[in-house]
Design an enzyme around this catalytic site. Structure first.
Site, PDB file in Angstrom:
ATOM      1  N   LYS A  92      36.340  -2.115  22.228  1.00  0.00           N
ATOM      2  CA  LYS A  92      35.313  -3.069  21.812  1.00  0.00           C
ATOM      3  C   LYS A  92      35.777  -4.508  22.058  1.00  0.00           C
ATOM      4  O   LYS A  92      36.966  -4.791  22.189  1.00  0.00           O
ATOM      5  CB  LYS A  92      34.988  -2.892  20.327  1.00  0.00           C
ATOM      6  CG  LYS A  92      34.540  -1.485  19.944  1.00  0.00           C
ATOM      7  CD  LYS A  92      33.209  -1.127  20.579  1.00  0.00           C
ATOM      8  CE  LYS A  92      32.675   0.204  20.081  1.00  0.00           C
ATOM      9  NZ  LYS A  92      33.405   1.369  20.603  1.00  0.00           N
ATOM     10  N   ASP A  93      34.789  -5.420  22.096  1.00  0.00           N
ATOM     11  CA  ASP A  93      35.074  -6.840  22.273  1.00  0.00           C
ATOM     12  C   ASP A  93      35.792  -7.401  21.052  1.00  0.00           C
ATOM     13  O   ASP A  93      35.557  -6.982  19.912  1.00  0.00           O
ATOM     14  CB  ASP A  93      33.776  -7.625  22.477  1.00  0.00           C
ATOM     15  CG  ASP A  93      33.088  -7.273  23.782  1.00  0.00           C
ATOM     16  OD1 ASP A  93      33.772  -6.780  24.684  1.00  0.00           O
ATOM     17  OD2 ASP A  93      31.869  -7.488  23.877  1.00  0.00           O
ATOM     18  N   LYS A  94      36.617  -8.413  21.295  1.00  0.00           N
ATOM     19  CA  LYS A  94      37.338  -9.055  20.203  1.00  0.00           C
ATOM     20  C   LYS A  94      36.428  -9.934  19.361  1.00  0.00           C
ATOM     21  O   LYS A  94      36.480  -9.910  18.126  1.00  0.00           O
ATOM     22  CB  LYS A  94      38.500  -9.882  20.761  1.00  0.00           C
ATOM     23  CG  LYS A  94      39.264 -10.655  19.685  1.00  0.00           C
ATOM     24  CD  LYS A  94      40.439 -11.415  20.273  1.00  0.00           C
ATOM     25  CE  LYS A  94      41.200 -12.160  19.179  1.00  0.00           C
ATOM     26  NZ  LYS A  94      42.370 -12.895  19.715  1.00  0.00           N
TER      27      LYS A  94
END
Length: 458
Positions: A92-94
């Site tokens: 997942k994106d940070k």
């Protein structure tokens, strides 16, 4: 067709499918503006199940501003175990709030439950007999807010949505009262697949596939981008200059590389300590990074080729919502929950001339998808004009399926992937919040880029 941003074109995304003006705006002003929740496809056993039969502890973590790899490292440090014992189902994106599954091999459930990691809420769910993996998700639900958009954003959203409905095969428009119509978008691999701020992973992967191990290391460790901090740019430029010298000082390169660039430092450390005179030495340096990142390099190369195939199909005006003769289709995943239009790429069908009408009906009813290859050793290319596109893209890249027969974690047998992603899209016109679900492996940014129409780094 409206052309894409040059940064997107560098990873194979050449066009938008909607010609309507975008709303602009900004994503991820706050982490809560980008919320992702995994749609789980995994049932654990109770926590008191036999540890011998079920050695994995399954947990669900809600993370704020955590990169998945970084959180896995922090989790392993907190538990004082090897990072290799941590698995997850999706990266997942940070800059987001994410809810996702992890498993810990031979973990201590009480120790996990007692963890206090900043910006992380952890719930122990039970035990499993194997580590969690990518196939254990149906997909992801998104709730994404766009801030600072154009003043007439609501009108633009309506026009763009009509274009996406038509592209996905639905001819009704928003003013016909069809609020639940399905939008369709090319199933691009989004910018984050290649590096959101520094898109180089596909270049590393293409070097690996070509057997250019030295070039692969330098594509990752050197190769500065203007989007990076000046100190990082200077360090990468130093490595590039040393690499061109007659006797590179890899220890000096290691000293120059900032401490937060751990993967780059790991590669440079191996070059400095173990030698850098042969291709095998540079492959050894690449293998300093975690196994999943090794695979990601090759996967990124496959993804950029896939994007190029989709761009060429768009350029030629071939449909995405239905097949033409020569296409390879897959059927829908019948186990996917309602609202997730998921393909099952294990069930493939070549579309001969006399089967086009039949497969077109399947696609129109949501029972099948047209596919393109993620090229690997086992890939069989399509026939007809779709096959012509696939072969031309590979020829231009100087790549053949057999080139993916690689050592260790770098090898890939390949698969096929749907070229169209469908989703039920709801937009709140007041605060421009987009809510939708996507099958595993599809990118929310592929949806949002059609609405914003701005560069991925802006």
């Amino acid at each position: 067709m409206r052309e894409a941003h040059p940064i997107e074109q560098a990873v194979g995304i050449d066009y938008y499918v909607s010609d309507a003006d975008g709303i602009g705006g900004r994503l991820r002003v706050e982490p809560e503006d980008f919320q992702v929740e995994e749609i789980e496809n995994f049932e654990p056993e109770p926590i008191d199940a036999d540890p011998g039969a079920y050695p994995e502890i399954l947990l669900r973590a809600t993370l704020r501003s955590w990169d998945t790899n970084d959180f896995a490292s922090r989790l392993s440090d907190a538990l004082e175990i090897s990072r290799e014992r941590i698995s997850w189902a999706g990266t997942k994106d940070k800059h987001a709030v994410t809810t996702q599954l992890f498993s810990v091999s031979n973990g201590d459930s009480e120790a996990i439950a007692d963890l206090d990691i900043q910006a992380a809420d952890i719930d122990v769910l039970g035990r499993t007999g194997r580590p969690i993996s990518f196939g254990d998700l149906h997909g992801n639900r998104f709730q994404i807010r766009v801030r600072e958009a154009a003043t007439d954003a609501a009108e633009r959203v309506e026009k763009i949505t009509d274009d996406l409905r038509a592209f996905g095969g639905n001819k009704k428009t928003s003013d016909e009262g069809d609020d639940t119509a399905v939008a369709g978008i090319p199933n691009w691999f989004g910018q984050q697949r290649f590096g959101s701020r520094r898109p180089v992973t596909h270049e590393v992967g293409r070097n690996i596939v070509a057997g250019e191990w030295r070039e692969a290391v330098l594509s990752y460790v050197a190769n500065p981008f203007e989007t990076e901090p000046e100190t990082t740019q200077a360090a990468r430029a130093f490595v590039a200059a040393e690499a061109e010298s007659d006797d590179p000082d890899w220890a000096a390169c290691l000293d120059e590389m900032p401490g937060q660039l751990g993967y780059e430092r790991s590669m440079l450390h191996r070059l400095a300590e173990d030698g850098a005179s042969t291709a095998a030495d540079f492959r050894h340096a690449l293998e300093a990074v975690p196994w999943n990142l090794q695979q990601l390099f090759v996967n990124a190369a496959q993804s950029s080729l896939f994007n190029q195939m989709l761009s060429e199909r768009l350029r030629r005006g071939l449909p995405f919502d239905r097949p033409v003769a020569g296409d390879v289709c897959c059927f829908v995943d019948s186990d996917a929950p309602e609202g997730v239009y998921a393909p099952d790429t294990d069930r493939l069908q070549r579309v001969a001339d006399n089967r086009v009408d039949v497969m077109e009906r399947h696609c129109d009813r949501g029972r099948a998808f047209v596919t393109a290859p993620l090229v690997g050793t086992d890939t069989e290319l399509a026939d007809g004009e779709p096959g012509e596109i696939e072969r031309e893209v590979l020829a231009d890249a100087g790549i053949e399926p057999s080139d993916f027969e690689l050592p260790g974690e770098f090898t890939s047998s390949g698969t096929r992937r749907a070229i169209l992603v469908r989703t039920d899209l709801a937009v709140d016109p007041d605060d421009l919040t987009f809510a939708f679900a996507l099958p595993s492996g599809s990118y929310a940014t592929a949806v949002l880029r059609e609405y914003q129409k701005r560069g991925p780094m802006e």
